[in-house]
Design a protein around this motif. Structure first.
Motif, mmCIF file in Angstrom:
data_model
loop_
_atom_site.group_PDB
_atom_site.id
_atom_site.type_symbol
_atom_site.label_atom_id
_atom_site.label_comp_id
_atom_site.label_asym_id
_atom_site.label_seq_id
_atom_site.Cartn_x
_atom_site.Cartn_y
_atom_site.Cartn_z
ATOM 1 N N MET A 1 58.107 58.269 23.149
ATOM 2 C CA MET A 1 58.903 58.233 21.909
ATOM 3 C C MET A 1 59.530 59.603 21.675
ATOM 4 O O MET A 1 58.883 60.618 21.871
ATOM 5 C CB MET A 1 57.997 57.867 20.727
ATOM 6 C CG MET A 1 58.758 57.607 19.461
ATOM 7 S SD MET A 1 57.796 56.755 18.181
ATOM 8 C CE MET A 1 56.473 57.882 17.880
ATOM 9 N N ARG A 2 60.789 59.571 21.286
ATOM 10 C CA ARG A 2 61.507 60.835 21.096
ATOM 11 C C ARG A 2 62.136 60.825 19.694
ATOM 12 O O ARG A 2 62.685 59.816 19.262
ATOM 13 C CB ARG A 2 62.586 60.889 22.171
ATOM 14 C CG ARG A 2 63.590 61.980 22.040
ATOM 15 C CD ARG A 2 64.573 61.896 23.182
ATOM 16 N NE ARG A 2 64.943 60.506 23.412
ATOM 17 C CZ ARG A 2 65.568 60.077 24.506
ATOM 18 N NH1 ARG A 2 65.830 60.892 25.484
ATOM 19 N NH2 ARG A 2 65.917 58.815 24.622
ATOM 20 N N THR A 3 62.035 61.964 18.997
ATOM 21 C CA THR A 3 62.577 62.035 17.637
ATOM 22 C C THR A 3 63.733 63.016 17.570
ATOM 23 O O THR A 3 63.620 64.159 18.000
ATOM 24 C CB THR A 3 61.475 62.459 16.638
ATOM 25 O OG1 THR A 3 60.401 61.527 16.716
ATOM 26 C CG2 THR A 3 62.011 62.483 15.215
ATOM 27 N N TRP A 4 64.847 62.543 17.016
ATOM 28 C CA TRP A 4 66.034 63.369 16.830
ATOM 29 C C TRP A 4 66.275 63.537 15.339
ATOM 30 O O TRP A 4 66.335 62.549 14.611
ATOM 31 C CB TRP A 4 67.257 62.699 17.460
ATOM 32 C CG TRP A 4 67.230 62.700 18.947
ATOM 33 C CD1 TRP A 4 66.649 63.648 19.749
ATOM 34 C CD2 TRP A 4 67.796 61.733 19.826
ATOM 35 N NE1 TRP A 4 66.838 63.330 21.061
ATOM 36 C CE2 TRP A 4 67.535 62.161 21.139
ATOM 37 C CE3 TRP A 4 68.498 60.558 19.623
ATOM 38 C CZ2 TRP A 4 67.960 61.450 22.252
ATOM 39 C CZ3 TRP A 4 68.916 59.848 20.734
ATOM 40 C CH2 TRP A 4 68.654 60.294 22.025
ATOM 41 N N THR A 5 66.404 64.766 14.899
ATOM 42 C CA THR A 5 66.709 65.015 13.495
ATOM 43 C C THR A 5 68.134 65.538 13.371
ATOM 44 O O THR A 5 68.532 66.458 14.082
ATOM 45 C CB THR A 5 65.694 66.024 12.907
ATOM 46 O OG1 THR A 5 64.424 65.382 12.823
ATOM 47 C CG2 THR A 5 66.117 66.486 11.520
ATOM 48 N N VAL A 6 68.884 64.919 12.473
ATOM 49 C CA VAL A 6 70.274 65.323 12.251
ATOM 50 C C VAL A 6 70.330 66.095 10.938
ATOM 51 O O VAL A 6 69.951 65.569 9.884
ATOM 52 C CB VAL A 6 71.195 64.084 12.208
ATOM 53 C CG1 VAL A 6 72.639 64.509 11.983
ATOM 54 C CG2 VAL A 6 71.075 63.287 13.513
#
Ligand SMILES: Nc1ncnc2c1ncn2[C@@H]1O[C@H](COP(=O)(O)OP(=O)(O)OP(=O)(O)O)[C@@H](O)[C@H]1O
Ligand SMILES: [Mg+2]
Length: 258
Positions: A1-6
């Motif tokens: 699982m990979r988390t991207w924060t914008v």
């Protein structure tokens, strides 16, 4: 699982649009995607309001019940959307009260990260939308991130705070004793105007390493898709803006190793 924060402390630069468009494209590729609305103004939640029923739990609930997070508990805050493999954790104005829950409280900056960790196995990608305010919610969103995406509008004033913004982000990341890659994405680029061309040139000169080569053009289809309440890739199969986000994913985001 990979988390991207914008993230970007400047308002209206395309944060929510970036989250929704990338989420739609990732789901199209067969990935199970969760969008998290960490903005008390709830733009992301409103975007999908037509598809969502009344929710008894949302991101605020996660913070309220922070001492007792389990996968089942966190999943109560996740709402599936009528688009295959796309889900959302909604926000509400109550989320603003998290800023007052005590930023000094130990572990307060890592609650979102804990909640997302509980969801291991349920999703492939998590995309976190943030508000243009520096506070506990942004600290949480950064702590959860494997990669930070910074949309910057190709407009003179929007670029002015960028240097300080990158420094602030770097400081938060350092204070968390982590190393999170940052990608700056030029958004709403109107190549017909000289001002936009000059802004892009300035970005390219100043942020060689951080700036994604792919620029996001101005495209009225984003507004049409938001009116319809669907991610752009479910609205049209091709458009200038959609192609730009598609290239951004392939050329930079999916290859960065984050
Ligand atoms: N590439 C684009 N071309 C044209 N319009 C765009 C583009 N990207 C975003 N928009 C439009 O610009 C407006 C602001 O975008 P968005 O809501 O994504 O910004 P934001 O950074 O999330 O704002 P806020 O800081 O208020 O949360 C929206 O109406 C959106 O549809
Ligand atoms: Mg937004």
């Amino acid at each position: 699982m990979r988390t991207w924060t914008v993230a970007n402390q400047k308002g209206g630069v395309g944060k929510t649009t970036t989250v929704i468009t990338l989420a739609g494209l990732l789901a199209e590729q067969g990935r199970r995607v969760l969008m998290v609305d960490m903005d008390p103004q709830s733009s992301l939640t409103h975007y999908f309001s037509r598809s969502l029923g009344k929710s008894l739990a949302d991101v605020y609930t996660v913070f309220r019940d922070r001492g007792a997070l389990t996968q089942d508990k966190v999943m109560e805050s996740v709402m599936p959307l009528p688009f295959e493999r796309l889900s959302v954790m909604t926000s509400s104005p109550l989320l603003a009260t998290v800023e007052k829950m005590g930023s000094g409280q130990s572990g307060m900056g890592r609650i979102l990260r804990e909640a997302i960790t509980c969801l291991e196995g349920q999703f492939d990608d998590v995309l976190v939308d943030t508000s243009p305010t520096l506070g506990v919610l942004l600290v949480n969103a950064i702590a959860a991130a494997d990669q930070l995406i910074l949309p910057v509008q190709t407009e003179f004033l929007a670029m002015k705070g960028l240097e300080r913004m990158i420094r602030t982000l770097a400081m938060i990341v350092r204070s968390q004793q982590r190393n999170v890659p940052v990608v700056v994405v030029a958004t709403m680029y109107d190549r017909r105007t000289l001002a936009a061309q000059q802004c892009l040139k300035e970005l390219q000169d100043s942020y060689k390493e951080l700036l994604a080569e792919q620029v996001i053009s101005v495209d009225t289809k984003f507004r049409d898709a938001s009116h319809a309440g669907v991610p752009l890739s479910y609205f049209v199969s091709e458009s200038r803006g959609l192609d730009a986000y598609r290239n951004l994913l392939q050329q930079r985001l999916l290859t960065s190793g984050a």
